[in-house]
Design a protein around this motif. Structure first.
Motif, PDB file in Angstrom:
ATOM      1  N   GLY A  82       1.343  -0.868  -0.565  1.00 12.85           N
ATOM      2  CA  GLY A  82      -0.478  -0.262  -0.330  1.00 12.85           C
ATOM      3  C   GLY A  82       0.551   0.980   0.347  1.00 12.85           C
ATOM      4  N   ALA A  83       0.202   2.652  -0.048  1.00  9.54           N
ATOM      5  CA  ALA A  83       0.734   3.781  -0.123  1.00  9.54           C
ATOM      6  C   ALA A  83       1.349   3.768   0.812  1.00  9.54           C
ATOM      7  N   TYR A  84       1.253   4.112   2.296  1.00  9.94           N
ATOM      8  CA  TYR A  84       2.359   4.085   3.467  1.00  9.94           C
ATOM      9  C   TYR A  84       3.298   3.679   3.142  1.00  9.94           C
ATOM     10  N   ILE A  85       3.619   2.522   3.123  1.00  7.13           N
ATOM     11  CA  ILE A  85       5.054   1.408   3.003  1.00  7.13           C
ATOM     12  C   ILE A  85       5.457   2.184   1.958  1.00  7.13           C
ATOM     13  N   GLU A  86       5.202   2.681   0.884  1.00  8.91           N
ATOM     14  CA  GLU A  86       5.370   2.859  -0.712  1.00  8.91           C
ATOM     15  C   GLU A  86       6.602   4.928   0.258  1.00  8.91           C
ATOM     16  N   SER A  87       5.555   5.076   0.370  1.00 11.40           N
ATOM     17  CA  SER A  87       5.921   6.911   1.078  1.00 11.40           C
ATOM     18  C   SER A  87       6.865   6.051   1.922  1.00 11.40           C
ATOM     19  N   VAL A  88       7.212   5.583   3.077  1.00  9.67           N
ATOM     20  CA  VAL A  88       7.848   5.342   3.817  1.00  9.67           C
ATOM     21  C   VAL A  88       9.150   4.939   3.101  1.00  9.67           C
ATOM     22  N   ALA A  89       9.602   3.931   2.300  1.00  8.43           N
ATOM     23  CA  ALA A  89       9.988   3.109   1.659  1.00  8.43           C
ATOM     24  C   ALA A  89      10.696   4.361   1.157  1.00  8.43           C
ATOM     25  N   ARG A  90      10.316   5.873  -0.072  1.00  3.48           N
ATOM     26  CA  ARG A  90      10.287   6.273  -0.288  1.00  3.48           C
ATOM     27  C   ARG A  90      11.206   7.264   0.980  1.00  3.48           C
ATOM     28  N   ARG A  91      10.696   8.156   1.503  1.00  8.06           N
ATOM     29  CA  ARG A  91      11.787   9.265   2.542  1.00  8.06           C
ATOM     30  C   ARG A  91      12.849   8.256   2.823  1.00  8.06           C
ATOM     31  N   TYR A  92      13.172   7.109   3.446  1.00 12.71           N
ATOM     32  CA  TYR A  92      13.657   6.528   4.224  1.00 12.71           C
ATOM     33  C   TYR A  92      15.088   5.902   3.095  1.00 12.71           C
ATOM     34  N   ALA A  93      14.944   6.178   1.609  1.00 13.46           N
ATOM     35  CA  ALA A  93      15.841   4.973   1.017  1.00 13.46           C
ATOM     36  C   ALA A  93      17.477   5.871   1.423  1.00 13.46           C
ATOM     37  N   PHE A  94      17.261   6.906   1.948  1.00 11.02           N
ATOM     38  CA  PHE A  94      18.886   7.304   2.331  1.00 11.02           C
ATOM     39  C   PHE A  94      19.972   6.039   3.255  1.00 11.02           C
ATOM     40  N   LEU A  95      18.667   5.392   3.700  1.00 14.19           N
ATOM     41  CA  LEU A  95      19.099   4.343   4.697  1.00 14.19           C
ATOM     42  C   LEU A  95      19.632   3.378   3.648  1.00 14.19           C
ATOM     43  N   ASP A  96      19.224   3.441   2.408  1.00 16.10           N
ATOM     44  CA  ASP A  96      20.619   2.546   1.421  1.00 16.10           C
ATOM     45  C   ASP A  96      21.557   2.612   1.882  1.00 16.10           C
ATOM     46  N   ARG A  97      22.518   3.577   1.634  1.00 12.58           N
ATOM     47  CA  ARG A  97      23.781   3.717   1.755  1.00 12.58           C
ATOM     48  C   ARG A  97      24.101   3.431   3.284  1.00 12.58           C
ATOM     49  N   LEU A  98      23.138   3.086   4.272  1.00 11.78           N
ATOM     50  CA  LEU A  98      24.360   3.036   5.563  1.00 11.78           C
ATOM     51  C   LEU A  98      24.475   1.580   6.106  1.00 11.78           C
ATOM     52  N   VAL A  99      22.881   0.983   5.913  1.00 12.57           N
ATOM     53  CA  VAL A  99      22.535  -0.182   6.178  1.00 12.57           C
ATOM     54  C   VAL A  99      23.743  -1.728   5.761  1.00 12.57           C
ATOM     55  N   PRO A 100      23.923  -0.722   4.343  1.00  7.07           N
ATOM     56  CA  PRO A 100      24.581  -2.388   3.518  1.00  7.07           C
ATOM     57  C   PRO A 100      25.805  -2.727   4.694  1.00  7.07           C
ATOM     58  N   THR A 101      26.275  -1.452   5.351  1.00  6.00           N
ATOM     59  CA  THR A 101      27.808  -1.568   5.645  1.00  6.00           C
ATOM     60  C   THR A 101      27.056  -1.335   7.994  1.00  6.00           C
ATOM     61  N   VAL A 102      26.274  -2.392   7.763  1.00  4.05           N
ATOM     62  CA  VAL A 102      25.937  -2.098   9.260  1.00  4.05           C
ATOM     63  C   VAL A 102      26.087  -3.543   9.984  1.00  4.05           C
ATOM     64  N   PRO A 103      27.656  -4.274  10.067  1.00  5.72           N
ATOM     65  CA  PRO A 103      27.564  -5.898  10.156  1.00  5.72           C
ATOM     66  C   PRO A 103      26.785  -5.680  10.761  1.00  5.72           C
ATOM     67  N   VAL A 104      27.382  -7.195  11.218  1.00  5.00           N
ATOM     68  CA  VAL A 104      25.784  -8.406  11.987  1.00  5.00           C
ATOM     69  C   VAL A 104      25.809  -8.563  12.720  1.00  5.00           C
ATOM     70  N   GLY A 105      26.720  -8.237  13.683  1.00  4.32           N
ATOM     71  CA  GLY A 105      26.420  -8.234  15.376  1.00  4.32           C
ATOM     72  C   GLY A 105      26.437  -6.805  15.449  1.00  4.32           C
ATOM     73  N   ALA A 106      25.775  -5.975  14.985  1.00  9.51           N
ATOM     74  CA  ALA A 106      25.869  -4.421  15.284  1.00  9.51           C
ATOM     75  C   ALA A 106      24.553  -4.795  16.640  1.00  9.51           C
ATOM     76  N   VAL A 107      24.922  -3.381  16.985  1.00 11.28           N
ATOM     77  CA  VAL A 107      23.897  -3.628  18.971  1.00 11.28           C
ATOM     78  C   VAL A 107      22.685  -3.829  18.901  1.00 11.28           C
TER      79      VAL A 107
END
Length: 384
Positions: free
Chosen positions: A332-357
């Motif tokens: 639905g539209a709400y999740i699509e909006s959230v995904a667009r708003r937080y797209a900047f996390l794509d450049r951050l989350v891949p660098t987060v290690p598996v064991g992150a706190v």
């Protein structure tokens, strides 16, 4: 140094860099939280709680939130010589990796304690404590060199007094950005002179009620514009309506709506928001991304009981973003909006290690169950 193995400011480290990213000071409480009560006990009766937890509270909420986000955090507070103080000290220093070199232990001083009881998504609290043996500035002296400090606007220790500089003033002299907040005025006088302290601040982060009261305005947005005339980065949080800000250093103005969540406990939500905003500012992110990041940190926290226990780490943030990405395209539209708003996390989350706190569960009994049954960030109906 953060224990979580993820450093969001790694590219800014160097031999001449400040020792800490964040320094703050205040009162640490021992928080004891009972949850799942069907009703408050009547006089002379006993009731059982479904869940409980114990954790450092007060200024510890902010210090733990900052450290869990990978910011090198130092905190100054008075600690007693009782078992409560031993517990708080151990959790902050050893588990949460908060530097306590500017904190002090005082003999025969009783640790402040708060008992919080949650009934039907509301809470009541009982607190006991005594004034600290000395002021924060007396205890700290000159604070360690840091990138940012988070300090309250206070009539007792006002910022910007040249004849009697506070610890935050001394940090600013060394180049630290001062992020200010303000508490509820029990007198309800809301003196506008309190805002004169913003002259030495980089940012101010009140909630909507506080912002309107101190500026004498009728809406949070009107209050934001008044505050933007006083401080480079003005931010007003408006609960379920989201947050808005103006950054005159970058020429940006932004509004970010709040995420849909079932809020169980707002304790420490403002501290978590502030930690996220500081991280985004130190990282040089666009203003809208800073507000969005601070908002998701706060939204993750309010779905759990327990103040500092609820503060998210990068592992929690990565888990949430993976869930949003997986739901995008068919929810639905709400999740699509959230995904667009937080797209900047794509450049951050891949660098987060598996064991992150992730959120801690430490209490005096080493296991907390204060968060049982919490609803996911996308709500009951949005993550189908």
């Amino acid at each position: 140094m953060s224990l979580q193995g993820y450093d969001p400011l790694a590219d800014q480290r160097g031999p001449d860099a400040p020792e800490f990213d964040v320094f703050t000071a205040g009162t640490v409480f021992l928080d004891i939280i009972f949850t799942g009560l069907q009703a408050m006990p009547a006089a002379g009766t006993e009731v059982w709680a479904d869940g409980m937890g114990s954790c450092p509270g007060g200024i510890a909420n902010l210090a733990i939130a900052s450290s869990r986000l990978g910011l090198r955090t130092s905190m100054a507070a008075a600690f007693g010589d009782d078992d409560y103080a031993d517990f708080n000290w151990r959790i902050l220093r050893d588990q949460e990796s908060v530097n306590l070199s500017r904190s002090r232990r005082f003999k025969h001083w009783h640790s402040p304690v708060t008992v919080s009881m949650a009934v039907d998504r509301d809470r009541s609290m009982v607190t006991h404590g005594h004034p600290a043996p000395m002021t924060a500035t007396e205890m700290i002296g000159r604070p360690p060199r840091c990138r940012a400090v988070i300090a309250p606007l206070s009539a007792e220790e006002p910022l910007g007094d040249r004849d009697s500089p506070t610890w935050a003033d001394l940090a600013a002299e060394e180049g630290a950005l001062v992020f200010a907040d303000v508490g509820w005025d029990p007198s309800e006088a809301w003196s506008a002179s309190v805002l004169d302290q913003l002259a030495v601040c980089h940012a101010f982060m009140p909630n909507g009620v506080e912002a309107m009261a101190y500026t004498g305005t009728d809406t949070p947005r009107e209050a934001l514009y008044e505050l933007a005339d006083r401080v480079p980065l003005a931010v007003v949080t408006d609960g379920a309506n989201g947050a808005m800000a103006i950054d005159s250093t970058t020429g940006e103005e932004a509004y970010v709506p709040a995420l849909r969540v079932t809020a169980l406990d707002p304790t420490g939500a403002g501290d978590v928001f502030g930690a996220g905003l500081v991280l985004g500012t130190l990282s040089g992110w666009p203003l809208a991304d800073r507000l969005a990041f601070a908002g998701v940190c706060s939204a993750l926290a309010v779905q759990q009981f327990g103040g500092s226990l609820a503060a998210p780490g990068w592992g929690d943030i990565a888990d949430w973003w993976h869930g949003v990405r997986a739901a995008a395209g068919h929810s639905g539209a709400y999740i699509e909006s959230v995904a667009r708003r937080y797209a900047f996390l794509d450049r951050l989350v891949p660098t987060v290690p598996v064991g992150a706190v992730r959120r801690a569960a430490a209490t005096m009994s080493l296991q907390a169950d204060v968060g049982a049954g919490a609803v996911g960030l996308m709500g009951r109906d949005d993550a189908k």
